[in-house]
Design an enzyme around this catalytic site. Structure first.
Site, PDB file in Angstrom:
ATOM      1  N   ALA A 131       0.839  -1.201   0.000  1.00 26.32           N
ATOM      2  CA  ALA A 131       0.000   0.000   0.000  1.00 26.32           C
ATOM      3  C   ALA A 131       0.872   1.248   0.000  1.00 26.32           C
ATOM      4  CB  ALA A 131      -0.943  -0.029   1.201  1.00 26.32           C
ATOM      5  N   ALA A 150       3.324   1.178   3.473  1.00 24.08           N
ATOM      6  CA  ALA A 150       4.036  -0.050   3.845  1.00 24.08           C
ATOM      7  C   ALA A 150       3.550  -1.221   3.009  1.00 24.08           C
ATOM      8  CB  ALA A 150       3.819  -0.334   5.336  1.00 24.08           C
ATOM      9  N   ASP A 163     -10.241   4.304   8.735  1.00 24.09           N
ATOM     10  CA  ASP A 163      -9.848   4.008   7.354  1.00 24.09           C
ATOM     11  C   ASP A 163     -10.502   2.715   6.843  1.00 24.09           C
ATOM     12  OD1 ASP A 163      -8.503   4.508   5.001  1.00 24.09           O
ATOM     13  OD2 ASP A 163      -6.616   3.620   5.652  1.00 24.09           O
TER      14      ASP A 163
END
Length: 469
Positions: free
Chosen positions: A145, A148, A310
């Protein structure tokens, strides 16, 4: 003297070729952003000369497809923060269908850091050789992503697998460059086309993403939310990975591996099992998944105030028995009690269809609006539904910030509290999931009991009404 496995991470950064340097990124962003923006502005003039509505619609579709290819290329080539932008705008209620079709594939699509670099980062952070710590370590990442990438592994002497999250070297400087460029663009857009306090939104994004580079903070957040959800329910609505405490640093995080399929692959999995995707079994499974997520978020936001901020599809796994696992706690938010209770008040206003209470909640939340339109109270309520409920107002299929009929055009949001952006983003991501699952529901109605409980505990709920502080 440096430990035997210590390496110069700064030296590694220069060897990575998958990212532009900051000045190159700025140049690339502005060239592409100006191209996309001017393309739309020129098109808006051209389409006005066409009177036939069907021809106009066909022209808009082609323009959206052209822009979608350009936006996809920009987000993919630049990576980093632009992958997060793709996740935010690539939703059926927020963007044209052509954009969604292209951008939805960008979850966890960042170019991976080469394994030899991952190995150096791990050994530098943990102070041990990778073979001394892990019995097995998969070279190919499970996903990569913006900040990381994650690898599946097994610790020495253990019987279960773990997930190892490793930060991309040098990514922090690049992402901060992206955010600062976006802030300048946001200032321009809010003064010209979109009457919304976009700058405050980008400032909150800068703060939240700044936290994501510290994995020790993420580990603490994961443990706090796991404890809250497991203690608040007979059975937790979502699974939260267990942190391997002695294997956490600022750039490395080792946690329990949870087996499941990404929510985006749910349709394929249902078809693979020979289940009718439009039948009762599939509908019940989707309903259960959405109920689990809605319950978890209602409790986190309104009862605790500390929540996972998120919930994009790449962070949601579907496990055996339609159980839901919530991953990646880099973005969390701790709402002050004043904002949490003010938001509870707004939830009740939306759930009860009360425009006056919604208007009062705006003031309590610190949302400043300006409007000269007729039926101002109704437009304010419609804007509240648009921003803070998963069920769009009647007649609204997709947010149209450039449309003259949009509530965002009729009611200018002059000031929007930065801290509230995480709630706004969470609701919009949940809405995107509900549309993707084909379920139209109101999170405000589902959250009514939590809002009432929060206000009641604060002594602000009396005989079915809310008393404003």
């Amino acid at each position: 003297m440096l430990p035997p496995f210590a390496v110069d991470i700064n030296g590694i950064k220069d060897k990575l070729t998958y990212q532009f340097r900051p000045w190159q990124r700025s140049f690339q962003f502005w060239v592409r952003a100006i191209d996309i923006y001017t393309g739309y502005k020129v098109f808006q003039v051209r389409v006005n000369f066409v009177k036939d509505a069907q021809k106009q619609e066909a022209m808009w579709e082609k323009q959206h497809e052209l822009a979608a290819d350009k936006i996809f290329a920009m987000c993919y080539d630049l990576g980093g923060f632009f992958l997060k932008i793709a996740q935010i705008i690539g939703k059926p209620d927020l963007a044209p269908a052509a954009w969604v079709k292209r951008l939805v594939t960008l979850c966890d699509r960042a170019p991976p850091t080469p394994f030899d670099v991952v190995k150096l980062v791990l050994e530098n952070e943990l102070g041990q050789g990778i073979d001394d710590v892990f019995e097995r370590f998969d070279v190919e990442p499970l996903g990569s992503a913006s900040i990381a990438q994650v690898h599946r592994a097994r610790l020495k002497g253990d019987t279960g697998d773990v997930v190892v999250k490793v930060q991309h070297p040098g990514i922090q400087d690049l992402m901060m460059t992206d955010i600062h460029n976006l802030q300048v663009f946001a200032l321009y857009m809010q003064k010209t086309d979109i009457k919304f306090d976009l700058y405050s939104v980008t400032k909150e994004m800068e703060k939240q993403i700044g936290y994501e580079f510290d994995f020790t903070r993420e580990a603490n957040a994961m443990e706090r939310i796991r404890k809250f959800l497991y203690e608040s329910n007979k059975k937790t609505p979502v699974l939260v990975p267990r942190v391997i405490r002695n294997m956490v640093t600022r750039r490395v995080l080792v946690m329990e591996y949870i087996d499941g399929i990404p929510i985006m692959s749910l349709g394929d999995e249902i078809a693979k099992r020979g289940i009718n995707p439009h039948g009762k079994v599939a509908a019940a499974a989707k309903q259960k998944i959405l109920q689990s997520l809605t319950l978890a978020y209602g409790q986190m936001i309104l009862k605790s105030g500390f929540f996972h901020a998120d919930p994009h599809p790449g962070n949601i796994l579907i496990c055996k028995g339609s159980e839901v696992a919530l991953l990646d706690y880099g973005q969390v938010k701790d709402l002050p009690d004043q904002l949490r209770l003010a938001y509870a008040n707004l939830v009740l206003a939306i759930a009860n269809g009360d425009p006056l209470r919604a208007s009062e909640s705006y003031r309590e939340l610190g949302i400043e609006t300006f409007s000269k339109c007729e039926n101002e109270l109704q437009e304010l309520f419609k804007l509240a539904q648009t921003m803070f409920d998963t069920k769009l107002p009647p007649g609204v299929v997709m947010l149209q910030p450039f449309s003259e009929e949009s509530s965002i055009k009729k009611v200018a949001v002059q000031s929007f509290p930065e801290e509230l952006f995480s709630v706004l983003r969470t609701v919009h991501l949940l809405r995107g999931l509900s549309i993707g699952l084909g379920i139209n529901y109101s999170c405000a109605e589902q959250w009514r009991p939590f809002a009432e409980e929060a206000l009641s505990r604060a002594g602000r709920l009396k005989r079915g009404t809310v008393t404003l502080a």
